[in-house]
Design an enzyme around this catalytic site. Structure first.
Site, PDB file in Angstrom:
ATOM      1  N   SER A 145       4.072 102.261  26.587  1.00 41.16           N
ATOM      2  CA  SER A 145       5.097 101.998  27.031  1.00 41.16           C
ATOM      3  C   SER A 145       6.548 101.902  27.201  1.00 41.16           C
ATOM      4  O   SER A 145       7.879 101.517  26.963  1.00 41.16           O
ATOM      5  CB  SER A 145       5.422 100.201  26.978  1.00 41.16           C
ATOM      6  OG  SER A 145       6.014  99.212  28.144  1.00 41.16           O
ATOM      7  N   SER A 179       8.460  95.538  32.457  1.00 42.01           N
ATOM      8  CA  SER A 179       7.715  96.966  32.214  1.00 42.01           C
ATOM      9  C   SER A 179       6.466  97.036  32.630  1.00 42.01           C
ATOM     10  O   SER A 179       5.438  97.594  32.836  1.00 42.01           O
ATOM     11  CB  SER A 179       7.078  97.012  30.456  1.00 42.01           C
ATOM     12  OG  SER A 179       7.919  97.258  29.958  1.00 42.01           O
ATOM     13  N   LYS A 227       6.592  99.191  35.450  1.00 42.88           N
ATOM     14  CA  LYS A 227       5.897 100.594  35.576  1.00 42.88           C
ATOM     15  C   LYS A 227       4.592 100.810  36.041  1.00 42.88           C
ATOM     16  O   LYS A 227       3.403 101.579  35.999  1.00 42.88           O
ATOM     17  CB  LYS A 227       5.402 100.573  33.939  1.00 42.88           C
ATOM     18  CG  LYS A 227       6.535 100.918  33.125  1.00 42.88           C
ATOM     19  CD  LYS A 227       5.932 101.194  31.577  1.00 42.88           C
ATOM     20  CE  LYS A 227       7.886 101.244  30.609  1.00 42.88           C
ATOM     21  NZ  LYS A 227       8.789 100.049  29.751  1.00 42.88           N
TER      22      LYS A 227
END
Length: 400
Positions: A142, A82, A85
């Site tokens: 997230s 993640s 992101k």
């Protein structure tokens, strides 16, 4: 008539020769005095090695100067999970800054976004959610679903947005990264390096301070479900204000962290640890190491002339040369060292000159070693001079 022209030319030549004596060639390398730096009376104590970190890769840099303070395999390709992101957010923030989308835009959630696995914001297919709420769902929770919804809103489809992500990575100098999706789902061709992660986080903080605030938000509630920010350092250390965690079975536990103390900001990246606590402890150790043994000082302000250069055929005879951004240097705490700037300028500067076009370079030398080279820009626009000025300078250039 011919005699009059000859007389006029001779007069111009004499005037030019009279003025040329006070001119200075711009081709010479100049040395500018830098702001006084603190010097220790005795040799400083050597900086100890960085703390022992159990991770596949790590790096800690100073945000303003870009200096690497400690690193382990910083250019090895790693699965970012993640942390991806952060690049998605960078693309969304650029779209906001350029006016292509707005925070209050309502996004209709596609089935593709809704079906995303892993961490989720719990948005519902067919419902409308604002860009601002989706951003919080992506950053704080997230949410893979929120991330894909944002990518689709910015670019129409997620694959098109991914192309933009890779373009932005090249622009930022992220030479060891490649993206195949917006949320960080595992893929052999989806990777980042610790160095690139630090470059990206630093760019996001620098370019979008108005949006970076969401990275310090500790929780967000959507659809009746409250989720906490997975960056545990937000609770452990007051100076930490971001940025992003990541985890998959194959990537391990990853964390990009940033902290600011007394005006100095560090960005730390740890990839591939064994637990949430391990990634937090590792980043905290690197951040403390950086603040304890290094300090950063601003040498020159953006737009502040570092030197001047002769301008030909311009409305004015000379121009100040400056940097586009503030210039910082990072050195050992209490001993930044001897600093100077050396300039490489064109042989001749001919007006008009624009503040947007670089016309030379400044090399920053610390204790005899060049640590950085930056473009120089005119501190002010220099329009072309009038007919008489251009004519006089044309004649003067014949004798230079």
């Amino acid at each position: 008539m011919t005699r009059s022209i000859a007389t006029f030319a001779a007069t111009l030549a004499a005037l030019a020769l009279g003025l040329t004596g006070c001119s200075k060639d711009a081709e010479e390398t100049a040395v500018a005095p830098a702001p006084a730096a603190d010097t220790a009376a005795a040799s400083p104590t050597p900086i100890p090695p960085p703390p022992a970190i159990t991770a596949r890769s790590y790096i800690v840099i100073d945000h303003d100067s870009g200096r690497v303070l400690a690193a382990l395999e910083p250019d090895s390709r790693q699965e970012p999970a993640s942390l991806t992101k952060v690049m998605t957010a960078y693309g969304v923030f650029r779209a906001l800054k350029e006016g292509r989308i707005k925070l209050d835009d309502m996004v209709t959630i596609s089935e593709h976004a809704w079906k995303q696995e892993g961490s989720r914001m719990f948005i519902e297919v067919g419902k409308q959610v604002s860009v601002e709420n989706l951003i919080q769902g992506m950053i704080v929770q997230s949410g893979n679903d929120a991330t894909v919804a944002l990518a689709e809103h910015v670019a129409g489809t997620e694959p098109t947005f991914v192309q933009m992500m890779n373009t932005y990575a090249k622009e930022l100098g992220m030479t060891g990264s490649h993206f195949t999706n917006s949320a960080g789902m595992p893929d052999p061709e989806h990777y980042m390096t610790a160095r690139d992660s630090a470059i990206l986080a630093s760019a996001l903080i620098h370019e979008f301070p108005e949006y970076y605030r969401w990275y310090s938000q500790k929780e967000f509630t959507w659809n009746g479900i409250t989720q906490q920010n997975r960056n545990g350092l937000l609770w452990r250390e007051p100076s930490v204000d971001g940025v992003k965690t990541g985890h998959t079975e194959t990537a391990g536990y990853c964390l990009i962290a940033s902290a600011k103390r007394e005006g100095m900001r560090l960005v730390s990246v740890v990839l591939g640890t064994e637990s949430m606590r391990a990634r937090e402890d590792a980043n905290m150790a690197l951040i403390n190491y950086g603040f304890n043994f290094f300090e950063t000082k601003r040498l020159y302000a953006a737009g502040e002339p570092l030197t001047t250069a002769r301008v030909w055929k311009g409305k004015g005879p000379e121009v100040g040369l400056a940097l586009k951004r503030d210039l910082f240097v990072t050195g050992q705490r209490g001993h930044v060292g001897s600093v100077k700037a050396e300039f490489e300028l064109p042989e001749r500067l001919i007006a008009p000159l624009s503040t947007q076009a670089p016309i030379g370079k400044a090399s920053i030398v610390v204790d005899g070693a060049t640590i950085a080279t930056h473009d120089l820009y005119p501190a002010a626009d220099v329009p072309a001079g009038g007919f008489f000025r251009r004519t006089i300078d044309t004649v003067r250039l014949w004798f230079n």
